[in-house]
Each structure stands twice: as structure tokens, then as C-alpha cells.
Scaffold this motif. Sequence first.
Motif, PDB file in Angstrom:
ATOM      1  N   SER A 157       0.822  -1.218   0.000  1.00  0.00           N
ATOM      2  CA  SER A 157       0.000   0.000   0.000  1.00  0.00           C
ATOM      3  C   SER A 157       0.852   1.263   0.000  1.00  0.00           C
ATOM      4  O   SER A 157       0.524   2.234  -0.692  1.00  0.00           O
ATOM      5  N   GLY A 158       1.944   1.258   0.764  1.00  0.00           N
ATOM      6  CA  GLY A 158       2.781   2.449   0.827  1.00  0.00           C
ATOM      7  C   GLY A 158       3.384   2.809  -0.523  1.00  0.00           C
ATOM      8  O   GLY A 158       3.398   3.982  -0.910  1.00  0.00           O
ATOM      9  N   SER A 159       3.862   1.809  -1.253  1.00  0.00           N
ATOM     10  CA  SER A 159       4.488   2.071  -2.551  1.00  0.00           C
ATOM     11  C   SER A 159       3.465   2.548  -3.575  1.00  0.00           C
ATOM     12  O   SER A 159       3.700   3.516  -4.314  1.00  0.00           O
ATOM     13  N   PHE A 160       2.307   1.862  -3.640  1.00  0.00           N
ATOM     14  CA  PHE A 160       1.274   2.283  -4.593  1.00  0.00           C
ATOM     15  C   PHE A 160       0.755   3.669  -4.246  1.00  0.00           C
ATOM     16  O   PHE A 160       0.561   4.515  -5.127  1.00  0.00           O
ATOM     17  N   ALA A 161       0.520   3.909  -2.957  1.00  0.00           N
ATOM     18  CA  ALA A 161      -0.009   5.205  -2.543  1.00  0.00           C
ATOM     19  C   ALA A 161       1.000   6.318  -2.802  1.00  0.00           C
ATOM     20  O   ALA A 161       0.633   7.400  -3.279  1.00  0.00           O
ATOM     21  N   LEU A 171       6.403   3.348 -11.217  1.00  0.00           N
ATOM     22  CA  LEU A 171       6.583   2.139 -10.416  1.00  0.00           C
ATOM     23  C   LEU A 171       7.818   1.403 -10.927  1.00  0.00           C
ATOM     24  O   LEU A 171       7.803   0.818 -12.015  1.00  0.00           O
ATOM     25  N   GLY A 172       8.879   1.435 -10.127  1.00  0.00           N
ATOM     26  CA  GLY A 172      10.121   0.804 -10.574  1.00  0.00           C
ATOM     27  C   GLY A 172      10.618   1.479 -11.844  1.00  0.00           C
ATOM     28  O   GLY A 172      10.589   2.709 -11.971  1.00  0.00           O
ATOM     29  N   TRP A 207      -2.299   6.123 -14.137  1.00  0.00           N
ATOM     30  CA  TRP A 207      -2.641   6.264 -12.716  1.00  0.00           C
ATOM     31  C   TRP A 207      -3.456   5.090 -12.203  1.00  0.00           C
ATOM     32  O   TRP A 207      -3.317   4.694 -11.043  1.00  0.00           O
ATOM     33  N   TRP A 208      -4.287   4.523 -13.096  1.00  0.00           N
ATOM     34  CA  TRP A 208      -5.174   3.465 -12.633  1.00  0.00           C
ATOM     35  C   TRP A 208      -4.430   2.160 -12.312  1.00  0.00           C
ATOM     36  O   TRP A 208      -4.979   1.298 -11.619  1.00  0.00           O
ATOM     37  N   VAL A 209      -3.196   2.003 -12.805  1.00  0.00           N
ATOM     38  CA  VAL A 209      -2.416   0.810 -12.452  1.00  0.00           C
ATOM     39  C   VAL A 209      -2.071   0.842 -10.959  1.00  0.00           C
ATOM     40  O   VAL A 209      -2.243  -0.144 -10.240  1.00  0.00           O
ATOM     41  N   SER A 210      -1.585   1.989 -10.510  1.00  0.00           N
ATOM     42  CA  SER A 210      -1.289   2.128  -9.072  1.00  0.00           C
ATOM     43  C   SER A 210      -2.568   2.030  -8.245  1.00  0.00           C
ATOM     44  O   SER A 210      -2.579   1.403  -7.174  1.00  0.00           O
ATOM     45  N   LEU A 241      10.036   1.514  -5.794  1.00  0.00           N
ATOM     46  CA  LEU A 241      10.402   2.931  -5.718  1.00  0.00           C
ATOM     47  C   LEU A 241      11.907   3.160  -5.717  1.00  0.00           C
ATOM     48  O   LEU A 241      12.357   4.300  -5.671  1.00  0.00           O
ATOM     49  N   GLY A 242      12.674   2.063  -5.713  1.00  0.00           N
ATOM     50  CA  GLY A 242      14.125   2.197  -5.733  1.00  0.00           C
ATOM     51  C   GLY A 242      14.729   2.598  -4.417  1.00  0.00           C
ATOM     52  O   GLY A 242      15.874   3.073  -4.369  1.00  0.00           O
TER      53      GLY A 242
END
Length: 348
Positions: free
Chosen positions: A31-35, A225-226, A232-235, A282-283
Motif C-alpha cells: 500500500s505504501g508504494s502504490f499510494a 513504479l520501478g 494512474w489506474w495501475v497504481s 520505488l528504488g
Amino acid sequence: MSATKTKADAKGFLASGLGIALFSSAVFGTSGSFAKSMLETGWSPGSAVAVRLTGAALILAIPAVVLLKGRWHQLKDNWLTILLFGLIGVAGCQLFYFNAVERLSVGVALLLEYLAPVLIVLWLWIASRRRPRALTAAGALLSLGGLVLVLDLTGAVKVDFIGVLWGLAAAVCLVIYFFITAKENDTLPPLVLASGGLIVGALVMWLVGAVGLLPMTFSTADTKLGPWTTPWWVSAAGLIILATVLAYVSGIMAARSLGSKVASFVSLTEVLFAVVWAWLLLGELPGPIQLMGGALIVGGVVLVRVDELRGDRRAARSEAEAAAARVLDHANDVEPVPSGPVAKAPRG
């Protein structure tokens, strides 16, 4: 080791509840990475949470309706549980956490929220008036020490008293979440509880946004992402499907299997998973201290789980010994001799 034995061990691990709990932590950790990928393009925390809960509620509503067909009384019988789960365990946790983040660093806010397992041990201690066993206490200290290392709080940290109160409020909500989800309830399937709670949580978030307590801003800009640039809808889909639908359903299943105390400690691994996902998506590469903290978290979870199993064995042994003692106490009992005149045998 044969392939059959390996499969059997894997099934046993999943059946124990630990496998499901770790899976839940892993998907919750995304959730943290997607958000973050959405927040960096202009989304506000309130809007991201509202969309997350709304999308998940809509997805789970379909199978929930199928499960409830002919059994709609389950909602009436468990409306309070669903309301508390959605209001406190879903919306409250996230709302209080975001208020804490406004005043504190993310690391401190998250650490305060994950004081929940310690609060559960303290609550059970007060309620039962029995001190936690040595292994449970050691596991609590080890896991909290691991959390400090994983969150890497050695830098400059802004501390705000009101922010600390918001973080502690989020921890209390998390405690209630674990107690609600761990409650044995054969009349309310985990998927129905998750769906109902998410609907309540989504309504609360939209209401909080509508009255202006949380800003609600949205964006259709591409997210990162990476190495990939995605719509936007992928996240948003990852946040809804992985970090919410699968996470909440598996989390409820794990809590019912393990109990509130053990499930809450296993959930501490979510922080470790969040660090790993942040590295991959997010690297943000975790350092040696964070990896060491992850090992301490796992060690603390193992100690608590071992202590729980030992306690179950002791309780079963005590019950068996008590049953055997009751049998021995009555082993020499004789049937009472009937009183009154003895009937004569009929003459042949």
C-alpha cells in the motif's frame, strides 16, 4: 526430501494460519508504494484512501451478496461488528494515521501505530490479571526493537505532542481491529465482514472529506513504479486489489486462525515487507540496519508463536490430567444397594 513431503509441509504451514498471515502482511505492505506513487502526482492522502476503500468495497460486494443469498439475517445479527470494524478498524486507523503523518515523520507515526501488539499484551494482562509469559514479553521487546531498526529513526525526527496522540489513537484502532477480526463467528464469513467494513470505511472517508476535515484532490497523471511509467489506474488497481481486497480478507482469516495476539505480532512483518516493496517499486534500497531489524521482527514473532503453542499444550495437558483425576476419583465407586424388600424369585 520428496516433492510430496514438501507439498505437505507447505499445506501445513498455510493451514497453521502463519502462511496466510504473512501473505496478508506482504500484500498490505504494497500500500505504501502504490499510494506514494499516486501522492507524488498530486493525489491527497484522503482521496487515495477513499478511492482505495470504495474500489475494494465494490469488488467484494458481489461475492458477499452471493454468500449472503438466503442468509441476509447475518447482517442484522452482526451489524454492530461490521459497523465497528469499518468505523474503527478501517476508517479510524487510516484517518488517525494520516493525521499523525501531518505532524510527525512517517517512521515515527508508523512506529506509534504498531505499538498495537504491545497494547494487546498489556490489555490481556489487565483483563486476565495474569502476567505475560517470559517468551511473549521477550518477543514483544524483540519485535519493537526490530521495528525501530527497520524504520531507521536515527535521523532528525520531528516530535509533536498532538501528532503522538494521533499515532496512539491509530494504535488503539489497530488493537480493536485485531480483536474484532480474531473473534470466532461462524455466522459471518470473513469476506462478508471485510466487504461490510470497507463499505462503512469508504462512507466515513467520503463524509470526512465532504466536511473538509481531509483535503480531497485527484490526478490522472502517469505514475512511476520501478522502471515503468504507468497510467494512474495501475497504481490505483494495485492499491485496491492487492493492498486492500486480498489484504483484508486474508488478514481476517489469519486473525481467526491465530488469535488477536499472535496475528498482531505477525502483522509487524508488514513494515519489513513495505521496505522490500519500496526497494523494488520505488528504488529505496534497505540498508544493513533495516535488514537486521527485519530479522529481529521475525525472531520476535517466532518467540510469541512458540509461547502460544506451548501455552496451548500446557492447557490441553492440564485438562487431560484433570479429566483423568476425575475418572480416578470415581474408579472405586459402587452402585448403591436398592432399599426395601427383596423380591423373591418366582417358583419354577
